[in-house]
Design an enzyme around this catalytic site. Structure first.
Site, PDB file in Angstrom:
ATOM      1  N   GLY A  67      76.571  14.382  31.441  1.00  0.00           N
ATOM      2  CA  GLY A  67      76.518  15.629  30.705  1.00  0.00           C
ATOM      3  C   GLY A  67      76.226  16.818  31.596  1.00  0.00           C
ATOM      4  O   GLY A  67      76.704  17.929  31.343  1.00  0.00           O
ATOM      5  N   THR A  68      75.445  16.591  32.649  1.00  0.00           N
ATOM      6  CA  THR A  68      75.134  17.683  33.579  1.00  0.00           C
ATOM      7  C   THR A  68      76.410  18.218  34.217  1.00  0.00           C
ATOM      8  O   THR A  68      76.600  19.434  34.319  1.00  0.00           O
ATOM      9  CB  THR A  68      74.160  17.181  34.670  1.00  0.00           C
ATOM     10  OG1 THR A  68      72.914  16.849  34.063  1.00  0.00           O
ATOM     11  CG2 THR A  68      73.936  18.249  35.733  1.00  0.00           C
ATOM     12  N   CYS A 112      64.724  13.956  30.740  1.00  0.00           N
ATOM     13  CA  CYS A 112      65.433  14.486  31.907  1.00  0.00           C
ATOM     14  C   CYS A 112      64.530  15.312  32.813  1.00  0.00           C
ATOM     15  O   CYS A 112      64.850  15.555  33.964  1.00  0.00           O
ATOM     16  CB  CYS A 112      66.614  15.345  31.459  1.00  0.00           C
ATOM     17  SG  CYS A 112      67.835  14.443  30.498  1.00  0.00           S
ATOM     18  N   GLY A 140      77.849  10.088  26.651  1.00  0.00           N
ATOM     19  CA  GLY A 140      77.981   8.721  26.191  1.00  0.00           C
ATOM     20  C   GLY A 140      76.681   8.013  25.876  1.00  0.00           C
ATOM     21  O   GLY A 140      76.552   7.354  24.845  1.00  0.00           O
ATOM     22  N   ASN A 150      66.830  18.926  22.391  1.00  0.00           N
ATOM     23  CA  ASN A 150      66.466  17.542  22.655  1.00  0.00           C
ATOM     24  C   ASN A 150      64.993  17.245  22.434  1.00  0.00           C
ATOM     25  O   ASN A 150      64.607  16.091  22.289  1.00  0.00           O
ATOM     26  CB  ASN A 150      66.858  17.169  24.092  1.00  0.00           C
ATOM     27  CG  ASN A 150      66.476  18.243  25.083  1.00  0.00           C
ATOM     28  OD1 ASN A 150      66.606  19.431  24.821  1.00  0.00           O
ATOM     29  ND2 ASN A 150      65.997  17.841  26.242  1.00  0.00           N
ATOM     30  N   THR A 202      89.298   9.000  40.595  1.00  0.00           N
ATOM     31  CA  THR A 202      89.841   7.923  39.773  1.00  0.00           C
ATOM     32  C   THR A 202      88.991   7.724  38.529  1.00  0.00           C
ATOM     33  O   THR A 202      87.761   7.656  38.605  1.00  0.00           O
ATOM     34  CB  THR A 202      89.877   6.610  40.584  1.00  0.00           C
ATOM     35  OG1 THR A 202      90.672   6.817  41.749  1.00  0.00           O
ATOM     36  CG2 THR A 202      90.455   5.482  39.765  1.00  0.00           C
TER      37      THR A 202
END
Length: 560
Positions: free
Chosen positions: A198-199, A505, A357, A281, A402
């Site tokens: 997310g960062t 975090c 995720g 959060n 990739t």
């Protein structure tokens, strides 16, 4: 305690005799009589004997190490025991699982290696991370093994991975768009940019806004709140320190909500981006992104929201609500059992959105940035040409590297599970799974808070979040205990209840939470604040047991 005896830890003498025999068999009698070959036999035997001893020593060390490091982190896993055994030759761990998630884990007592009564630690830190849904893991596994190919490859092994990545894009888009037509979702595929976290997605949104506004006559200006995730604030502060941008940090009110009008009034003629999280959060406060984003649309200003904490708990649909002047991102209705169901979307003026995720049952290490179609050209911006990661042409040329196919598949599956149709217990109404989860989580969060207040009193316990359930996440409780030190409290309960004093975090510094400071939470409560967040598989029994543990630890600290 997990003991492990390697299959090769036989006695050194027995092992040596077997080795000697094996070596002798390799040499025919016609060669064994020579001194040179005899030396070789003895040297080889000695070498293998040494290796055998070292292997035995290593095994003993390994056993000791596993006993010494036995901890919640060592034993908490949702991988099938058969997978661990098959691939690592380690005895299966003691697991406690529910239908899809595991909300608590078992751990061995550190006081005795023979304790057969494992102790349970209740997991109430779903805002920090979620366990991987076992169905998510199952869909990921083939892309580690059979479908291992590079999705950019033009041969057979690239076909399945490429198709899997495309399906994941559609799955994520189904969270945002009501359409079930695959062809409509496919036209939006280039708006999903997969990232490593997310960062990265938050940083990328800011970077793209700067790239889309290269010719501003004055220094670019960005508007945000003063309770954003560090992925936003630290990147903005870095750019500020370099003289690249100027930033307005709009303060929240005492409930942790930034007034929409204050955000709008902070906009200047040179404002290029407004970034405002959908849900905080720590406090769980929902922010007025619909009203702010709609205003930005009228001014051709890009709007980004970090929805990491919101997905799976409230609606992130771009469906326009009935009330276009709604101040908040979602509305709620209270059911018969005080269960909350979101009923409104977030409007259709969002240009960029961060989705993560590991907040929704997918693995860590995968996230995405949604970019609305034509958002740059529609707002008279320059199409960004220079992205943050340059290299190959992956992600439609917007993020080189990739693709992490197994993790992308996991994120797509997690999105599918949230949108899977199910029936509510009451009335038989058919709703997406996330709504059923939201009702369940709200009921348990309310029970948790009620237990704490009843046991300790309303003068000791304070809900730091918004007073109305319409304005906060259904699973999050920021609760302050008067005249209690949260650090000591956490140390006393850490082996029984897994929770935090703030965001996982940035909780290592020990300082008072910046979010609580911004909300002007009274110091006597702020110092004793815990963030408790329940999940889809949290049970009533776990909530009641956790309440007793927390109450006991608070009373002990208060000397009661």
């Amino acid at each position: 305690t997990h003991t492990h005896t390697h299959t090769h830890t036989t006695s050194s003498k027995h092992h040596q005799s077997n080795v000697t025999l094996d070596v002798l068999l390799l040499h025919s009698p016609t060669h064994a009589h020579t001194r040179q070959h005899m030396k070789l036999i003895h040297a080889t035997t000695a070498l293998l004997s040494t290796l055998s001893s070292r292997l035995t020593s290593t095994t003993a060390t390994f056993t000791t190490t596993r006993r010494r490091t036995s901890s919640p982190l060592a034993t908490f896993t949702t991988l099938p025991p058969s997978f661990l055994t098959r691939h690592h030759s380690i005895p299966p761990l003691s697991l406690r699982t529910s239908s899809s998630f595991s909300s608590s884990y078992t751990m061995s007592s550190s006081s005795s290696s023979t304790n057969n009564n494992p102790k349970k630690c209740i997991y109430l830190d779903y805002n920090g991370t979620t366990p991987i849904d076992k169905r998510v893991l199952e869909t990921m596994m083939p892309y580690f093994t059979h479908h291992f190919g590079n999705p950019s490859s033009g041969h057979y092994y690239g076909i399945a991975p490429k198709e899997a990545v495309a399906r994941a894009r559609s799955s994520i888009l189904s969270l945002l768009y009501d359409t079930k037509k695959e062809e409509e979702l496919e036209r939006l595929h280039n708006g999903i940019i997969f990232t490593g976290c997310g960062t990265e997605a938050d940083n990328l949104a800011i970077h793209l806004a700067l790239q889309a506004n290269p010719t501003t006559t004055s220094k670019p200006h960005i508007v945000t709140s003063n309770v954003e995730h560090p992925a936003i604030t630290q990147y903005l502060q870095s750019l500020e320190s370099q003289g690249v941008i100027s930033v307005s940090y709009v303060p929240v009110n005492k409930e942790g909500i930034v007034p929409a009008q204050d955000m709008i009034q902070a906009i200047q003629p040179n404002t290029i981006l407004v970034t405002l999280m959908l849900a905080n959060n720590e406090s769980g406060a929902l922010q007025p992104i619909q009203q702010v984003s709609q205003y930005c649309q009228t001014q051709n200003i890009l709007f980004h929201t970090d929805a990491a904490q919101a997905v799976g708990k409230v609606s992130v649909s771009f469906t326009t609500t009935d009330d276009d002047n709604s101040s908040y991102s979602s509305s709620f209705s209270i059911g018969e059992n005080n269960a909350v169901v979101t009923t409104q979307g977030i409007g259709n003026a969002i240009d960029m959105m961060t989705i993560v995720g590991h907040k929704i049952g997918a693995p860590k290490g995968i996230a995405c940035l949604y970019i609305a179609p034509n958002c740059f050209t529609n707002k008279k911006k320059v199409l960004p040409k220079h992205y943050m990661l340059l290299g190959g042409g992956q992600e439609y040329g917007k993020r080189a590297g990739t693709e992490n196919v197994p993790y992308i598949v996991g994120l797509g599956t997690a999105a599918d599970l949230l949108m899977q149709q199910t029936t509510l217990e009451e009335g038989g109404e058919v709703v997406p799974q996330w709504q059923k989860n939201a009702k369940h989580m709200y009921a348990l969060k309310s029970r948790l808070y009620s237990n704490l207040v009843q046991a300790l009193g309303s003068d000791i316990v304070r809900d730091n979040g918004p007073s109305s359930p319409c304005h906060k996440l259904p699973n999050t409780l920021s609760v302050g205990f008067r005249n209690v030190q949260s650090g000591d409290l956490l140390r006393n309960i850490e082996m029984d209840v897994a929770c935090s004093a703030g965001s996982a975090c940035h909780a290592s510094g020990g300082a008072l939470s910046a979010v609580l400071v911004a909300m002007d939470v009274p110091l006597e409560y702020a110092r004793g604040t815990l963030r408790l967040s329940v999940g889809p598989s949290t049970t009533l029994e776990e909530v009641d047991e956790a309440s007793e543990i927390i109450v006991g630890a608070v009373r002990k600290q208060l000397g009661k």
